[in-house]
Design an enzyme around this catalytic site. Structure first.
Site, PDB file in Angstrom:
ATOM      1  N   GLN A  97     -45.138  80.680  56.820  1.00  0.00           N
ATOM      2  CA  GLN A  97     -45.617  82.041  56.624  1.00  0.00           C
ATOM      3  C   GLN A  97     -44.619  82.842  55.803  1.00  0.00           C
ATOM      4  OE1 GLN A  97     -46.636  84.051  60.257  1.00  0.00           O
ATOM      5  NE2 GLN A  97     -47.097  85.987  59.263  1.00  0.00           N
ATOM      6  N   CYS A 103     -50.550  85.613  60.383  1.00  0.00           N
ATOM      7  CA  CYS A 103     -50.271  84.446  61.223  1.00  0.00           C
ATOM      8  C   CYS A 103     -51.541  83.873  61.828  1.00  0.00           C
ATOM      9  CB  CYS A 103     -49.270  84.805  62.318  1.00  0.00           C
ATOM     10  SG  CYS A 103     -49.773  86.178  63.390  1.00  0.00           S
ATOM     11  N   HIS A 259     -48.118  87.404  68.447  1.00  0.00           N
ATOM     12  CA  HIS A 259     -48.142  86.435  67.348  1.00  0.00           C
ATOM     13  C   HIS A 259     -49.207  85.378  67.623  1.00  0.00           C
ATOM     14  CE1 HIS A 259     -46.352  84.551  63.873  1.00  0.00           C
ATOM     15  NE2 HIS A 259     -45.972  83.470  64.524  1.00  0.00           N
ATOM     16  N   ASN A 283     -45.659  77.294  65.651  1.00  0.00           N
ATOM     17  CA  ASN A 283     -45.474  78.638  65.109  1.00  0.00           C
ATOM     18  C   ASN A 283     -45.568  78.565  63.580  1.00  0.00           C
ATOM     19  OD1 ASN A 283     -44.561  81.138  64.256  1.00  0.00           O
ATOM     20  ND2 ASN A 283     -42.650  81.091  65.414  1.00  0.00           N
ATOM     21  N   TRP A 285     -44.459  80.376  61.379  1.00  0.00           N
ATOM     22  CA  TRP A 285     -43.217  80.731  60.703  1.00  0.00           C
ATOM     23  C   TRP A 285     -42.470  79.483  60.228  1.00  0.00           C
ATOM     24  CZ3 TRP A 285     -40.372  85.083  63.952  1.00  0.00           C
ATOM     25  CH2 TRP A 285     -41.128  86.267  63.852  1.00  0.00           C
TER      26      TRP A 285
END
Length: 497
Positions: A97, A103, A259, A283, A285
């Protein structure tokens, strides 16, 4: 593969146009024709309908005028001379990301990578930066009952030589940034992708069935439902807690608050003589993981068999981690499951059939509001549902799944304001019901919610029913599509006067 994992029948009310094999052309752009013309002329595609400018970038949280002034639109080979569309297949670890708060969308792509056939539908193969390259790519999404083919150029927003939004983990692989750009185009801009739920992207990747489970009041057999869902090749996403408690958990245990994540596997292991149910979470990220029990560096992994440890444990800062089910229920907020069919809920072997109808609430004609609008409620569209008997069915077994989706006409996703929608379900052999019946006969009801799609499972005895989709107030205009998935045979048709 469990034998209750059956394929759902795809329904297209208006013929073949809009099917996966014959998608509609988004904004009337024909990928093959445009690419052929470019190859003949030797040029690179520049999309005038989604141009490389700040309008397409949209409003981004935390972006100052200075940052916007630093944005440059570059093609992948300008970022890396060895740019590739896909390298060695697709994986959730191919991308990370960026500075756009989407997200929900990226975690959904992570879940999609496990669905190979569906992935190839959304991300058509045979696209490349080498063979017949013309700076043009295309992707397919499901939109309100139809598949659409979205054409884009490959100019990506960058700042200081790095992508503003999704980036390639290797620096070489660009299918994910380009897929994100195609979705940004149908949303209106990159900024219009900020905030959402995984279920929205799941639906647009598949046109399938989704169920939402708030974890604070989840069914006692949720882990078993999740286990069956994975056997059925579903997409699963979840969201973490928000607010002060979410921030505290982030600080103490590493779970990013407010998130969206992808749920990528469930596994039961034996630890010191006890069975432990584990959930694997990713995740988008690409880093920042859970630090509690069963995290990558937890000593608890020494208590399981070598086989389970070798299969499950990978100590990498890649954003993916294991968490036991009890902690998952405590520290996460909800879960969305999207599949071809609702079979995973109870795990039976029945084939589910799909029936869809498109309708419209029209102010002054067919927008009668909800049941308390005594004079107008009966004017809402009414649908006759015939439920047939199913072998082995007993009262309480879920045999009908209803989806009600409303369509907006706003081109920018962030500007959409959804009506509160719901439906009433009556058991009756009559045709179109008059107000005298609707007001005094007790219905099965769904709740009203300001959402794009509302879904609910029912246990219905064989017989005749009427479904009345509605908004929370008379005079509210919108298109909608109502879909009934039935265990066994059923019929859905618009009631006559």
């Amino acid at each position: 593969m469990a034998n209750f994992c059956v394929e759902m029948i795809e329904f297209h009310e208006d013929g073949d146009d809009g099917s996966p094999s014959s998608p509609l052309k988004f904004k009337d752009q024909d990928y093959e024709q445009i690419k052929k013309a470019l190859l003949n002329g030797g040029g690179k595609f520049e999309d005038e309908l989604f141009p490389a400018n700040l309008d397409s970038l949209g409003e981004l949280e935390g972006f100052t005028p200075e940052k916007f002034s630093e944005v440059k639109w570059l093609r992948p080979h300008e970022l890396n001379p060895d740019a590739a569309f896909i390298m060695d297949g697709v994986s959730r670890f191919d991308f990370k990301q960026g500075e756009v708060g989407n997200c929900w969308f990226l975690s959904s792509i992570g879940a999609l990578t496990f669905r190979k056939a569906l992935m190839e539908r959304v991300v058509p193969p045979n696209q490349s930066f080498k063979n017949n390259y013309a700076g043009i790519f295309h992707f397919k999404f499901w939109r309100f009952g139809k598949w659409v083919d979205v054409v884009i150029d490959d100019l990506l927003p960058t700042r200081k030589g790095r992508p503003v939004s999704v980036s390639s983990s290797s620096g070489k692989e660009f299918w994910a940034p380009l897929m994100e750009k195609a979705y940004a185009k149908i949303c209106g801009s990159y900024g219009d992708m900020i905030a959402g739920r995984p279920s929205e992207a799941f639906k647009d990747f598949s046109g399938g069935v989704y169920l939402h489970y708030p974890l604070s009041k989840s069914p006692s057999d949720l882990w078993d439902i999740m286990d069956r869902a994975f056997q059925c090749r579903t997409m699963i996403g979840c969201s973490s807690l928000n607010g002060d408690r979410g921030k505290q958990i982030f600080k103490e245990l590493g779970v990013v608050d407010g998130h969206a994540f992808a749920v990528t596997k469930v596994k039961q292991v034996e630890s010191e003589g006890a069975r432990v149910k584990l959930v694997r979470i990713w995740n988008p990220w690409g880093d920042t993981e859970w630090k509690g029990d069963w995290s990558d560096k937890s000593d608890l992994w020494e208590t399981v068999s070598d086989e389970n440890r070798d299969e499950c444990l990978k100590v990498h800062d890649d954003g993916e981690f294991w968490i036991k089910m009890e902690d998952f229920l405590e520290y996460f907020e909800d879960i969305d499951i999207c599949c071809n069919s609702p079979n995973f809920v109870e795990g039976d072997e029945h084939q589910w059939n799909s029936h869809s109808k498109k309708g419209r609430w029209e102010a002054g004609v067919s927008a009668g509001g909800y049941r308390n609008d005594r004079d107008d409620f009966w004017t809402n569209p009414q649908y006759r549902l015939t439920v047939e008997a199913v072998d082995g069915w007993s009262k309480g077994d879920k045999n009908i799944f209803v989806s009600l989706m409303q369509k907006h006409d706003e081109e920018n996703r962030s500007k959409v304001s959804y009506h509160y929608i719901g439906y009433y379900l009556y058991k009756t052999a009559q045709g179109k019901l008059p107000s005298s019946v609707l007001l005094y006969v007790k219905p099965y009801t769904s709740f009203l919610s300001p959402t794009r799609e509302l879904t609910e499972l029912h246990s219905l005895e064989p017989g005749q029913y009427v479904i009345i989709p509605c908004t929370d107030g008379a005079g509210q205009t919108a298109d909608f599509i109502i879909t009934v998935y039935s265990k066994g045979e059923a019929k859905l048709q618009l009631s006559d006067d």
